[in-house]
Scaffold this motif. Sequence first.
Motif, PDB file in Angstrom:
ATOM      1  N   ARG A 149      11.310   3.397  19.313  1.00 49.63           N
ATOM      2  CA  ARG A 149      11.762   2.105  20.138  1.00 49.63           C
ATOM      3  C   ARG A 149      10.658   1.142  20.069  1.00 49.63           C
ATOM      4  N   GLY A 150      11.043  -0.328  19.915  1.00 41.49           N
ATOM      5  CA  GLY A 150      10.154  -1.320  20.003  1.00 41.49           C
ATOM      6  C   GLY A 150      10.562  -2.173  21.132  1.00 41.49           C
ATOM      7  N   VAL A 151       9.655  -2.954  21.558  1.00 39.47           N
ATOM      8  CA  VAL A 151       9.987  -3.973  22.509  1.00 39.47           C
ATOM      9  C   VAL A 151       9.316  -5.559  22.050  1.00 39.47           C
ATOM     10  N   PRO A 152      10.005  -6.412  22.372  1.00 38.15           N
ATOM     11  CA  PRO A 152       9.633  -7.697  21.973  1.00 38.15           C
ATOM     12  C   PRO A 152       8.000  -8.075  22.421  1.00 38.15           C
ATOM     13  N   LEU A 153       7.341  -8.630  21.475  1.00 38.36           N
ATOM     14  CA  LEU A 153       5.906  -9.045  21.984  1.00 38.36           C
ATOM     15  C   LEU A 153       6.126 -10.206  23.188  1.00 38.36           C
ATOM     16  N   PRO A 154       5.328 -10.149  23.973  1.00 41.44           N
ATOM     17  CA  PRO A 154       5.343 -11.140  25.110  1.00 41.44           C
ATOM     18  C   PRO A 154       4.868 -12.460  24.367  1.00 41.44           C
ATOM     19  N   ARG A 155       5.738 -13.517  24.637  1.00 39.27           N
ATOM     20  CA  ARG A 155       5.298 -14.934  24.135  1.00 39.27           C
ATOM     21  C   ARG A 155       5.963 -14.918  22.482  1.00 39.27           C
ATOM     22  N   TYR A 156       6.467 -13.990  22.069  1.00 39.69           N
ATOM     23  CA  TYR A 156       6.768 -14.010  20.477  1.00 39.69           C
ATOM     24  C   TYR A 156       7.971 -13.035  20.424  1.00 39.69           C
ATOM     25  N   GLN A 157       9.209 -13.375  20.939  1.00 40.23           N
ATOM     26  CA  GLN A 157      10.265 -12.522  21.007  1.00 40.23           C
ATOM     27  C   GLN A 157      10.867 -12.397  19.656  1.00 40.23           C
ATOM     28  N   MET A 193       1.025  -1.176  -0.042  1.00 37.79           N
ATOM     29  CA  MET A 193       0.041   0.058  -0.141  1.00 37.79           C
ATOM     30  C   MET A 193       0.839   1.135   0.023  1.00 37.79           C
ATOM     31  N   VAL A 194       1.876   1.345   0.846  1.00 34.40           N
ATOM     32  CA  VAL A 194       2.878   2.521   0.927  1.00 34.40           C
ATOM     33  C   VAL A 194       3.395   2.532  -0.418  1.00 34.40           C
ATOM     34  N   GLU A 195       3.904   1.675  -1.111  1.00 34.82           N
ATOM     35  CA  GLU A 195       4.629   1.612  -2.319  1.00 34.82           C
ATOM     36  C   GLU A 195       3.603   2.242  -3.522  1.00 34.82           C
ATOM     37  N   GLY A 196       2.366   1.754  -3.351  1.00 34.11           N
ATOM     38  CA  GLY A 196       1.481   2.002  -4.410  1.00 34.11           C
ATOM     39  C   GLY A 196       0.975   3.303  -4.184  1.00 34.11           C
ATOM     40  N   LEU A 197       0.940   4.135  -3.153  1.00 38.75           N
ATOM     41  CA  LEU A 197       0.379   5.435  -2.763  1.00 38.75           C
ATOM     42  C   LEU A 197       1.498   6.172  -3.203  1.00 38.75           C
ATOM     43  N   ARG A 198       2.677   5.929  -2.703  1.00 39.93           N
ATOM     44  CA  ARG A 198       4.045   6.632  -3.227  1.00 39.93           C
ATOM     45  C   ARG A 198       4.061   6.955  -4.730  1.00 39.93           C
ATOM     46  N   VAL A 199       3.966   5.728  -5.536  1.00 42.25           N
ATOM     47  CA  VAL A 199       3.980   5.784  -6.897  1.00 42.25           C
ATOM     48  C   VAL A 199       2.939   6.663  -7.748  1.00 42.25           C
ATOM     49  N   ARG A 200       1.659   6.808  -6.927  1.00 43.59           N
ATOM     50  CA  ARG A 200       0.643   7.667  -7.176  1.00 43.59           C
ATOM     51  C   ARG A 200       0.886   9.048  -7.069  1.00 43.59           C
ATOM     52  N   GLY A 201       1.890   9.343  -6.301  1.00 41.25           N
ATOM     53  CA  GLY A 201       2.397  10.485  -6.160  1.00 41.25           C
ATOM     54  C   GLY A 201       2.071  11.341  -4.670  1.00 41.25           C
ATOM     55  N   HIS A 202       1.309  10.493  -3.650  1.00 40.61           N
ATOM     56  CA  HIS A 202       1.174  10.608  -2.521  1.00 40.61           C
ATOM     57  C   HIS A 202       2.501  10.630  -1.614  1.00 40.61           C
ATOM     58  N   VAL A 203       2.619  11.595  -0.642  1.00 42.98           N
ATOM     59  CA  VAL A 203       3.785  11.514   0.277  1.00 42.98           C
ATOM     60  C   VAL A 203       3.385  11.067   1.725  1.00 42.98           C
ATOM     61  N   ILE A 204       4.199   9.922   2.039  1.00 45.33           N
ATOM     62  CA  ILE A 204       3.982   9.160   2.965  1.00 45.33           C
ATOM     63  C   ILE A 204       5.153   9.428   4.369  1.00 45.33           C
ATOM     64  N   GLN A 205       4.761   9.525   5.307  1.00 39.49           N
ATOM     65  CA  GLN A 205       5.480   9.474   6.531  1.00 39.49           C
ATOM     66  C   GLN A 205       5.229   8.111   7.307  1.00 39.49           C
ATOM     67  N   LEU A 206       6.050   7.075   7.309  1.00 41.82           N
ATOM     68  CA  LEU A 206       5.861   5.960   8.108  1.00 41.82           C
ATOM     69  C   LEU A 206       6.466   6.063   9.205  1.00 41.82           C
ATOM     70  N   VAL A 207       5.515   5.759  10.346  1.00 46.70           N
ATOM     71  CA  VAL A 207       6.184   5.407  11.749  1.00 46.70           C
ATOM     72  C   VAL A 207       5.998   4.229  12.245  1.00 46.70           C
ATOM     73  N   ARG A 208       6.957   3.471  12.647  1.00 43.52           N
ATOM     74  CA  ARG A 208       6.864   2.386  13.081  1.00 43.52           C
ATOM     75  C   ARG A 208       8.012   2.107  13.998  1.00 43.52           C
ATOM     76  N   PRO A 209       7.917   0.830  14.687  1.00 44.65           N
ATOM     77  CA  PRO A 209       8.937   0.420  15.767  1.00 44.65           C
ATOM     78  C   PRO A 209      10.391  -0.205  15.116  1.00 44.65           C
ATOM     79  N   ARG A 210      11.397   0.106  15.656  1.00 38.53           N
ATOM     80  CA  ARG A 210      12.638  -0.236  15.091  1.00 38.53           C
ATOM     81  C   ARG A 210      12.753  -1.844  15.632  1.00 38.53           C
ATOM     82  N   GLN A 211      12.988  -2.624  14.395  1.00 37.11           N
ATOM     83  CA  GLN A 211      12.934  -4.325  14.804  1.00 37.11           C
ATOM     84  C   GLN A 211      14.188  -4.547  15.245  1.00 37.11           C
ATOM     85  N   HIS A 212      15.381  -4.108  15.040  1.00 35.78           N
ATOM     86  CA  HIS A 212      16.713  -4.643  15.252  1.00 35.78           C
ATOM     87  C   HIS A 212      17.520  -3.534  15.237  1.00 35.78           C
ATOM     88  N   ASP A 213      18.716  -3.712  15.846  1.00 36.41           N
ATOM     89  CA  ASP A 213      19.799  -2.603  16.092  1.00 36.41           C
ATOM     90  C   ASP A 213      20.125  -1.987  14.886  1.00 36.41           C
TER      91      ASP A 213
END
Length: 386
Positions: free
Chosen positions: A47-55, A11-31
Amino acid sequence: MNGVARTIGAMVEGLRVRGHVIQLVRPRQHDSDTGLTADGLETILRRGVPLPRYQALRMGLPAKRALLAAWRARRPDVVQVVTEGPLGSSAVAAARQLALPVVSEFHTNFHTYSKHYGLGLFSSLVAGYLRRLHNRADCTLVPTREMKEQLAATGYRELAVVGRGIDLALFNPERRSAALRASWGAGEHDIVALHVGRLAPEKNLGLFVESARAMQAVTPRLRVVAVGDGPAAAVLRTAHHELVFAGMRAGTALAEHYASADVFLFPSLTETFGNVVTEAMASRLAVVAFDYAAARQHLRHRHTGMLAPFGHPAPFVENAQELAADPRLREKLREGAHATARTLSWDRVLDDLEATLHAVIARSRTTRVTTGSRLVGEAGTDHAPL
């Protein structure tokens, strides 16, 4: 590396190709995770933290103050919240405080998943939290009409259906590899039964193994391949040496694994959609699934797939066994699934997404005009004009 992430990536890539400007905010998954920045795309890592029972998977922590600062400095037209964790919740709160239109997405049955991770007692609390969070948005996107009806019946408001597309250039039968099949011990005329997805308790993998064994009782040379990784992987590998565990695959390698199989077994009962079903269809596989989510929306029993009544394992196993025994039926379903998949492009999905976002933005602007120079926030709190 899951269906939600891949859907949002498309979806992000499709919207970007159509000329939309995207700011994506997400947790860091690794160092070493630095995020992706490109024309029309800015990634902000939190900052991200591991999901309980799903590290292996990290969720974002609350970031309301940082989001308020960022969106005051550069006000977006709309905020789209993909997941319902602490980061997503704080994004909804920040958007409401700034009187920004906000769209949420219902991707994952977290209240159902909780039962598979020793948290069943909290499932009703999780369900209530999800409903309250989504009802704070101007609109909640769901992938199927079936899901819209289910959520509406439990008190969700302002629901809109935006489906899922398939990358047909990536997932197609031309990716079939004789060399890959040979590495699995399968010859040209042997059957390969495939599962793709997280190897996790909520995926009902016991039924996958049972169905594969039933197929092998009919066709002993049948090979069984599982693509993916997860918290149940070690136990499955130890218990089932006869299966081929291919591990995590992505991109072209994943597409080759799909196309090099013949039958797709998908016994999960916890999906909101199930992207892997449509990817298997595009790769020209005969699909065995339960009659709900993507399978219900895009397959017809015995014409383009084999559908078992939801939650009934015996018919699921029987469907798989029948496919192993009947090459004509198997070929009919493979061809029918592929023909259906070719109509499921991302362009149509992006059209629906754009239309929904524009409608939400227009309603928000109308509300701001009709309320005058002061903006009404949550719980009757007034905010100065922005």
